[in-house]
Write an enzyme that holds these catalytic residues in place. Structure first.
Site, PDB file in Angstrom:
ATOM      1  N   TRP A  62       0.842  -1.201   0.000  1.00 55.92           N
ATOM      2  CA  TRP A  62       0.000   0.000   0.000  1.00 55.92           C
ATOM      3  C   TRP A  62       0.874   1.246   0.000  1.00 55.92           C
ATOM      4  O   TRP A  62       2.075   1.182   0.250  1.00 55.92           O
ATOM      5  CB  TRP A  62      -1.012   0.001   1.136  1.00 55.92           C
ATOM      6  CG  TRP A  62      -0.492  -0.240   2.543  1.00 55.92           C
ATOM      7  CD1 TRP A  62       0.771  -0.600   2.948  1.00 55.92           C
ATOM      8  CD2 TRP A  62      -1.259  -0.154   3.740  1.00 55.92           C
ATOM      9  NE1 TRP A  62       0.842  -0.739   4.300  1.00 55.92           N
ATOM     10  CE2 TRP A  62      -0.406  -0.477   4.831  1.00 55.92           C
ATOM     11  CE3 TRP A  62      -2.587   0.146   4.018  1.00 55.92           C
ATOM     12  CZ2 TRP A  62      -0.823  -0.494   6.157  1.00 55.92           C
ATOM     13  CZ3 TRP A  62      -3.008   0.127   5.349  1.00 55.92           C
ATOM     14  CH2 TRP A  62      -2.138  -0.187   6.392  1.00 55.92           C
ATOM     15  N   ASN A  63       0.228   2.383  -0.354  1.00 58.78           N
ATOM     16  CA  ASN A  63       0.943   3.642  -0.514  1.00 58.78           C
ATOM     17  C   ASN A  63       0.248   4.765   0.239  1.00 58.78           C
ATOM     18  O   ASN A  63      -0.953   4.683   0.531  1.00 58.78           O
ATOM     19  CB  ASN A  63       0.984   4.056  -1.996  1.00 58.78           C
ATOM     20  CG  ASN A  63       1.605   3.022  -2.886  1.00 58.78           C
ATOM     21  OD1 ASN A  63       2.750   2.664  -2.718  1.00 58.78           O
ATOM     22  ND2 ASN A  63       0.838   2.540  -3.858  1.00 58.78           N
ATOM     23  N   HIS A  70      -8.531  18.935  -6.806  1.00 54.53           N
ATOM     24  CA  HIS A  70      -8.904  19.140  -8.207  1.00 54.53           C
ATOM     25  C   HIS A  70      -7.750  18.695  -9.106  1.00 54.53           C
ATOM     26  O   HIS A  70      -7.159  19.494  -9.843  1.00 54.53           O
ATOM     27  CB  HIS A  70      -9.296  20.600  -8.425  1.00 54.53           C
ATOM     28  CG  HIS A  70     -10.443  21.019  -7.571  1.00 54.53           C
ATOM     29  ND1 HIS A  70     -11.743  21.029  -8.009  1.00 54.53           N
ATOM     30  CD2 HIS A  70     -10.482  21.389  -6.260  1.00 54.53           C
ATOM     31  CE1 HIS A  70     -12.537  21.403  -7.022  1.00 54.53           C
ATOM     32  NE2 HIS A  70     -11.791  21.626  -5.945  1.00 54.53           N
ATOM     33  N   HIS A  74     -11.614  14.982 -12.212  1.00 54.58           N
ATOM     34  CA  HIS A  74     -12.080  15.391 -10.892  1.00 54.58           C
ATOM     35  C   HIS A  74     -13.435  16.077 -10.944  1.00 54.58           C
ATOM     36  O   HIS A  74     -13.921  16.471 -11.996  1.00 54.58           O
ATOM     37  CB  HIS A  74     -11.049  16.303 -10.214  1.00 54.58           C
ATOM     38  CG  HIS A  74     -10.881  17.639 -10.883  1.00 54.58           C
ATOM     39  ND1 HIS A  74      -9.939  17.868 -11.860  1.00 54.58           N
ATOM     40  CD2 HIS A  74     -11.519  18.828 -10.699  1.00 54.58           C
ATOM     41  CE1 HIS A  74     -10.007  19.127 -12.262  1.00 54.58           C
ATOM     42  NE2 HIS A  74     -10.967  19.727 -11.573  1.00 54.58           N
ATOM     43  N   ASP A  76     -15.990  19.080  -9.384  1.00 56.15           N
ATOM     44  CA  ASP A  76     -16.085  20.409  -8.769  1.00 56.15           C
ATOM     45  C   ASP A  76     -17.429  20.518  -8.064  1.00 56.15           C
ATOM     46  O   ASP A  76     -18.484  20.468  -8.709  1.00 56.15           O
ATOM     47  CB  ASP A  76     -16.009  21.516  -9.825  1.00 56.15           C
ATOM     48  CG  ASP A  76     -14.640  21.640 -10.476  1.00 56.15           C
ATOM     49  OD1 ASP A  76     -13.682  21.034  -9.975  1.00 56.15           O
ATOM     50  OD2 ASP A  76     -14.547  22.348 -11.503  1.00 56.15           O
ATOM     51  N   HIS A  80     -16.716  24.952  -4.304  1.00 49.53           N
ATOM     52  CA  HIS A  80     -15.411  25.233  -4.902  1.00 49.53           C
ATOM     53  C   HIS A  80     -15.285  26.699  -5.306  1.00 49.53           C
ATOM     54  O   HIS A  80     -14.188  27.252  -5.307  1.00 49.53           O
ATOM     55  CB  HIS A  80     -15.231  24.319  -6.119  1.00 49.53           C
ATOM     56  CG  HIS A  80     -13.991  24.557  -6.917  1.00 49.53           C
ATOM     57  ND1 HIS A  80     -12.750  24.729  -6.359  1.00 49.53           N
ATOM     58  CD2 HIS A  80     -13.794  24.656  -8.276  1.00 49.53           C
ATOM     59  CE1 HIS A  80     -11.843  24.908  -7.311  1.00 49.53           C
ATOM     60  NE2 HIS A  80     -12.455  24.886  -8.473  1.00 49.53           N
ATOM     61  N   HIS A 209     -17.305  28.483 -14.149  1.00 48.49           N
ATOM     62  CA  HIS A 209     -17.271  28.243 -12.705  1.00 48.49           C
ATOM     63  C   HIS A 209     -18.236  29.195 -11.987  1.00 48.49           C
ATOM     64  O   HIS A 209     -19.020  28.774 -11.119  1.00 48.49           O
ATOM     65  CB  HIS A 209     -15.860  28.457 -12.160  1.00 48.49           C
ATOM     66  CG  HIS A 209     -14.916  27.320 -12.399  1.00 48.49           C
ATOM     67  ND1 HIS A 209     -14.294  27.114 -13.600  1.00 48.49           N
ATOM     68  CD2 HIS A 209     -14.486  26.333 -11.568  1.00 48.49           C
ATOM     69  CE1 HIS A 209     -13.506  26.052 -13.515  1.00 48.49           C
ATOM     70  NE2 HIS A 209     -13.607  25.562 -12.292  1.00 48.49           N
TER      71      HIS A 209
END
Length: 259
Positions: A62-63, A70, A74, A76, A80, A209
């Protein structure tokens, strides 16, 4: 007695329906949007191994991962943007889950973008699409197919010149029309963000946006494989991580479409 859901599974198993992955791979090479130096920038993806079948964990791998919300393909959320900050249930953890699922309307402007990387979809362009494919229904995801996801490497994908980035997007009147007159759930693009590359210099700046989140709508960025979807007839599932007070999230966007 067969139900709609059992029929869905049967048609997926039979191959009459298919699942299309609209998500770009997410890793250290994933391009990240750049902002002028006066603003704080979002970092790229970093990964560090915790253990990989070694003395730190002999039976597992695992990491740890670090990135901005974003990054890559992704979501929004309304919060945001400043115009969406006061809506109730406007964060990744509070948006009702049913709002992540909706019919897809795919508007193909690839030829226009090949001729002009700064191409903006207008209201007239949407009306022309509707004349051929029907009215965009309320609650739809409107996906702008531009061919941009086929660009390889951060330089080509971000396409930054001396005067800033150049990439396609929505004209202000198109965003207004979709949010107010068609009541879409949100829009999706193949580019790094839902506004055009030059949108920082528009009036208002970043109009998609500003308008979409100001109408409690969503955005999806860095999509791919939109050319595998029909103009209408697919369903998109775009569920972000349930990040507490999250403004957005990397996500796996899936579409169910006719095979």
């Amino acid at each position: 007695m067969s139900t709609i859901l059992t029929q869905l599974v049967e048609e997926l198993n039979a191959g009459t329906l298919k699942v299309v992955d609209l998500t770009q791979p997410l890793g250290p090479e994933t391009p990240v949007i750049g902002l002028p130096p006066i603003f704080a920038s979002s970092p790229g993806v970093t990964m560090e191994v915790i253990s990989r079948y070694d003395e730190k964990g002999p039976g597992w791998y695992w990491n740890t991962i670090s990135m901005g919300e974003h990054t890559g393909t992704h979501f929004d959320a309304p919060v945001h943007w400043i115009t969406g900050k006061d809506f109730p249930n406007n964060t990744c953890d509070t948006i009702p889950a049913h709002r992540f699922v909706g019919p897809a309307c795919v508007i193909d402007v690839t030829a226009d973008v090949e001729a002009d990387p700064d191409f903006l979809l207008t209201k007239a362009g949407i009306l022309a699409w509707e004349a051929e494919h029907g009215r965009i229904p309320a609650g739809a995801w409107v996906l702008l197919q531009t061919g941009w996801s086929k660009r390889r490497g951060a330089e080509a994908f971000l396409n930054v010149a001396d005067d800033g980035p150049h990439s396609p997007g929505f004209h202000q009147e198109a965003s207004e029309f979709l949010a107010r007159e068609r009541d879409v759930v949100g829009v999706g693009v193949e580019t790094v963000g839902t506004d055009a590359g030059q949108a920082g210099g528009f009036d208002p700046p970043f109009p998609n946006h500003t308008i979409m989140h100001g109408a409690d709508k969503f955005g999806l960025a860095s999509l791919c494989n939109l050319d595998q979807l029909p103009p209408t007839g697919a369903v998109v599932i775009a569920a972000p991580l349930k990040i507490v007070d999250g403004s957005g999230s990397p996500l796996r966007v899936l579409a169910i479409a006719p095979a």
